[in-house]
Design a protein around this motif. Structure first.
Motif, PDB file in Angstrom:
ATOM      1  N   GLN A  85     -14.840 -12.837 -32.067  1.00 14.78           N
ATOM      2  CA  GLN A  85     -16.126 -13.016 -31.399  1.00 14.78           C
ATOM      3  C   GLN A  85     -15.980 -13.385 -29.922  1.00 14.78           C
ATOM      4  O   GLN A  85     -16.908 -13.182 -29.128  1.00 14.78           O
ATOM      5  CB  GLN A  85     -16.931 -14.100 -32.105  1.00 14.78           C
ATOM      6  N   TYR A  86     -14.803 -13.909 -29.534  1.00 14.74           N
ATOM      7  CA  TYR A  86     -14.628 -14.329 -28.147  1.00 14.74           C
ATOM      8  C   TYR A  86     -14.600 -13.155 -27.185  1.00 14.74           C
ATOM      9  O   TYR A  86     -14.675 -13.360 -25.966  1.00 14.74           O
ATOM     10  CB  TYR A  86     -13.363 -15.180 -28.017  1.00 14.74           C
ATOM     11  N   LEU A  87     -14.513 -11.923 -27.705  1.00 13.89           N
ATOM     12  CA  LEU A  87     -14.661 -10.757 -26.842  1.00 13.89           C
ATOM     13  C   LEU A  87     -16.034 -10.759 -26.171  1.00 13.89           C
ATOM     14  O   LEU A  87     -16.198 -10.229 -25.067  1.00 13.89           O
ATOM     15  CB  LEU A  87     -14.491  -9.466 -27.654  1.00 13.89           C
ATOM     16  N   LYS A  88     -17.017 -11.376 -26.822  1.00 17.47           N
ATOM     17  CA  LYS A  88     -18.378 -11.392 -26.281  1.00 17.47           C
ATOM     18  C   LYS A  88     -18.554 -12.403 -25.154  1.00 17.47           C
ATOM     19  O   LYS A  88     -19.654 -12.531 -24.612  1.00 17.47           O
ATOM     20  CB  LYS A  88     -19.374 -11.665 -27.410  1.00 17.47           C
ATOM     21  N   THR A  89     -17.473 -13.095 -24.789  1.00 20.06           N
ATOM     22  CA  THR A  89     -17.538 -14.010 -23.647  1.00 20.06           C
ATOM     23  C   THR A  89     -17.986 -13.280 -22.386  1.00 20.06           C
ATOM     24  O   THR A  89     -18.625 -13.869 -21.505  1.00 20.06           O
ATOM     25  CB  THR A  89     -16.156 -14.654 -23.402  1.00 20.06           C
ATOM     26  N   ILE A  90     -17.694 -11.977 -22.325  1.00 23.07           N
ATOM     27  CA  ILE A  90     -18.069 -11.188 -21.159  1.00 23.07           C
ATOM     28  C   ILE A  90     -19.574 -11.219 -20.903  1.00 23.07           C
ATOM     29  O   ILE A  90     -20.028 -11.149 -19.751  1.00 23.07           O
ATOM     30  CB  ILE A  90     -17.560  -9.728 -21.312  1.00 23.07           C
ATOM     31  N   PHE A  91     -20.363 -11.351 -21.956  1.00 25.55           N
ATOM     32  CA  PHE A  91     -21.815 -11.367 -21.805  1.00 25.55           C
ATOM     33  C   PHE A  91     -22.322 -12.655 -21.168  1.00 25.55           C
ATOM     34  O   PHE A  91     -23.480 -12.722 -20.737  1.00 25.55           O
ATOM     35  CB  PHE A  91     -22.497 -11.164 -23.161  1.00 25.55           C
ATOM     36  N   PHE A  92     -21.477 -13.662 -21.124  1.00 23.92           N
ATOM     37  CA  PHE A  92     -21.902 -14.961 -20.596  1.00 23.92           C
ATOM     38  C   PHE A  92     -21.349 -15.222 -19.194  1.00 23.92           C
ATOM     39  O   PHE A  92     -21.531 -16.317 -18.654  1.00 23.92           O
ATOM     40  CB  PHE A  92     -21.474 -16.076 -21.556  1.00 23.92           C
ATOM     41  N   LEU A  93     -20.701 -14.223 -18.595  1.00 25.54           N
ATOM     42  CA  LEU A  93     -20.215 -14.369 -17.229  1.00 25.54           C
ATOM     43  C   LEU A  93     -21.328 -14.717 -16.243  1.00 25.54           C
ATOM     44  O   LEU A  93     -21.106 -15.514 -15.320  1.00 25.54           O
ATOM     45  CB  LEU A  93     -19.501 -13.083 -16.785  1.00 25.54           C
ATOM     46  N   PRO A  94     -22.542 -14.140 -16.394  1.00 27.74           N
ATOM     47  CA  PRO A  94     -23.608 -14.527 -15.457  1.00 27.74           C
ATOM     48  C   PRO A  94     -23.906 -16.026 -15.472  1.00 27.74           C
ATOM     49  O   PRO A  94     -24.264 -16.592 -14.435  1.00 27.74           O
ATOM     50  CB  PRO A  94     -24.818 -13.719 -15.959  1.00 27.74           C
ATOM     51  N   VAL A  95     -23.763 -16.673 -16.632  1.00 24.33           N
ATOM     52  CA  VAL A  95     -23.994 -18.118 -16.700  1.00 24.33           C
ATOM     53  C   VAL A  95     -22.937 -18.838 -15.873  1.00 24.33           C
ATOM     54  O   VAL A  95     -23.240 -19.790 -15.137  1.00 24.33           O
ATOM     55  CB  VAL A  95     -23.971 -18.622 -18.156  1.00 24.33           C
ATOM     56  N   GLY A  96     -21.677 -18.378 -15.978  1.00 21.92           N
ATOM     57  CA  GLY A  96     -20.614 -18.972 -15.176  1.00 21.92           C
ATOM     58  C   GLY A  96     -20.823 -18.740 -13.697  1.00 21.92           C
ATOM     59  O   GLY A  96     -20.538 -19.618 -12.868  1.00 21.92           O
ATOM     60  N   LEU A  97     -21.349 -17.561 -13.331  1.00 21.75           N
ATOM     61  CA  LEU A  97     -21.560 -17.231 -11.923  1.00 21.75           C
ATOM     62  C   LEU A  97     -22.664 -18.065 -11.281  1.00 21.75           C
ATOM     63  O   LEU A  97     -22.750 -18.145 -10.052  1.00 21.75           O
ATOM     64  CB  LEU A  97     -21.883 -15.740 -11.784  1.00 21.75           C
ATOM     65  N   ILE A  98     -23.512 -18.669 -12.088  1.00 23.77           N
ATOM     66  CA  ILE A  98     -24.562 -19.532 -11.534  1.00 23.77           C
ATOM     67  C   ILE A  98     -23.959 -20.793 -10.935  1.00 23.77           C
ATOM     68  O   ILE A  98     -24.527 -21.399 -10.030  1.00 23.77           O
ATOM     69  CB  ILE A  98     -25.604 -19.863 -12.622  1.00 23.77           C
ATOM     70  N   GLY A  99     -22.785 -21.189 -11.435  1.00 28.82           N
ATOM     71  CA  GLY A  99     -22.092 -22.313 -10.829  1.00 28.82           C
ATOM     72  C   GLY A  99     -22.152 -23.616 -11.593  1.00 28.82           C
ATOM     73  O   GLY A  99     -21.833 -24.677 -11.037  1.00 28.82           O
ATOM     74  N   PHE A 100     -22.547 -23.559 -12.846  1.00 27.40           N
ATOM     75  CA  PHE A 100     -22.554 -24.782 -13.654  1.00 27.40           C
ATOM     76  C   PHE A 100     -21.129 -25.313 -13.795  1.00 27.40           C
ATOM     77  O   PHE A 100     -20.168 -24.542 -13.893  1.00 27.40           O
ATOM     78  CB  PHE A 100     -23.140 -24.518 -15.038  1.00 27.40           C
ATOM     79  N   HIS A 101     -21.000 -26.615 -13.822  1.00 33.57           N
ATOM     80  CA  HIS A 101     -19.689 -27.240 -13.976  1.00 33.57           C
ATOM     81  C   HIS A 101     -19.071 -26.813 -15.309  1.00 33.57           C
ATOM     82  O   HIS A 101     -19.777 -26.690 -16.319  1.00 33.57           O
ATOM     83  CB  HIS A 101     -19.826 -28.765 -13.928  1.00 33.57           C
ATOM     84  N   PRO A 102     -17.760 -26.559 -15.353  1.00 36.02           N
ATOM     85  CA  PRO A 102     -17.120 -26.109 -16.596  1.00 36.02           C
ATOM     86  C   PRO A 102     -17.380 -27.020 -17.794  1.00 36.02           C
ATOM     87  O   PRO A 102     -17.527 -26.522 -18.921  1.00 36.02           O
ATOM     88  CB  PRO A 102     -15.632 -26.099 -16.233  1.00 36.02           C
TER      89      PRO A 102
END
Length: 307
Positions: free
Chosen positions: A150-167
């Protein structure tokens, strides 16, 4: 407020261990409670003689769940390195402030809706999700049936990371979203107050999602919030009791490897046999429902023997 929130200093890779410790492993901590509640539900089901559990299917769910936890622990550090690297590239990095968990959760759930929906609309991604739907009974143990890929679907959440939320905020959000979905996998919680059913993916709303009837297929994708489905036209209320499982239910119900990889095996087989690029593409990325229908039609065609 803007100055204190945006423009945080980059995170040193040398201090990645501090981020790992700061991102609590909520799923690992919650696992004993989840197993306990599942055991209680199993006992209640047995006493009441309800058909909510099947022995070998439950064994399969537990084995799949244990494998998912192990895989999550193994790849957590790699994902964390990737997220920290991405965070460091952004000039609008957000500082670690816990109130940002709220907008992060809502935005994360929006992309979770689309990742979930695509996982039902394209067969390749369905192979990363079918595990969760392969159970023919609906109970708390179904929440353990999370694909090992299922971790292949991490790609769909890249926009959330690009917003700049702290890890740490990102990882905490992800785990809270997974934990929320535990309690909705039960038949013991009936319909809740109307406003709750309108906003949240309740057990009633999520039972529909696991139904195999025509009107229930590809409905109610929301993970935490059901209003995404209302907004994008995929909402279906629970009416008659759902029939659980997939269109062609699997055998080897206790074998976690078969549960996880049977669809990938079928995809490889179908793509190899298909003639032409368009047919191969269809068997790889076509709608799982349409692929199943077409394969059924081909299976029902009479055998023609030429002279």
């Amino acid at each position: 407020m803007g100055e204190s929130l945006v423009g945080a200093a980059p995170i040193s890779i040398d201090h990645i261990w501090m981020i790992e410790q700061g991102a609590p492993n909520l799923i690992l901590w919650a696992a004993p409670i989840m197993f306990l509640l599942t055991a209680i539900e199993m006992v209640v089901t047995y006493v009441q003689e309800n058909p909510f559990y099947e022995k070998w299917e439950t064994v399969g769910s537990v084995l799949v769940g244990l494998g998912s936890v192990v895989i999550g622990l193994v790849i957590k550090l790699g994902l964390l390195y990737g997220l920290v690297w991405l965070y460091n590239q952004l000039p609008w990095r957000m500082a670690l402030q816990w109130w940002t968990l709220i907008p992060c959760y809502i935005i994360f759930d929006f992309f979770s809706y689309w990742a979930h929906r695509i996982s039902h609309e394209q067969r390749f991604w369905w192979a990363t999700h079918v595990v969760h739907h392969s159970g023919e009974h609906y109970n708390l143990s179904v929440s353990f049936r999370l694909s090992w890929i299922q971790y292949l679907k991490t790609i769909f959440f890249l926009p959330v990371g690009l917003i700049g939320f702290h890890p740490i905020i990102f990882f905490t959000t992800n785990q809270l979203a997974v934990l929320f979905q535990f309690w909705v996998h039960t038949e013991y919680i009936k319909k809740m107050p109307r406003w709750v059913e309108f906003v949240f993916a309740t057990p009633s709303n999520h039972r529909v999602h696991h139904g195999s009837q025509e009107k229930y297929i590809d409905k109610n994708f929301g993970a935490t919030f059901i209003f995404w489905d209302r907004l994008f036209g995929t909402y279906q209320p629970e009416e008659e009791r759902p029939i659980y499982g997939i269109t062609t239910n699997i055998d080897q119900k206790a074998n976690p490897f078969h549960i996880n990889f049977h669809e990938l095996k079928d995809i490889i087989h179908d793509v190899k046999r298909a003639k032409g690029f368009r047919r191969k593409w269809f068997y790889l990325f076509g709608s799982p429902v349409e692929v199943a229908r077409q394969k059924q039609q081909l299976a029902n065609q009479p055998l023609v023997i030429s002279d």
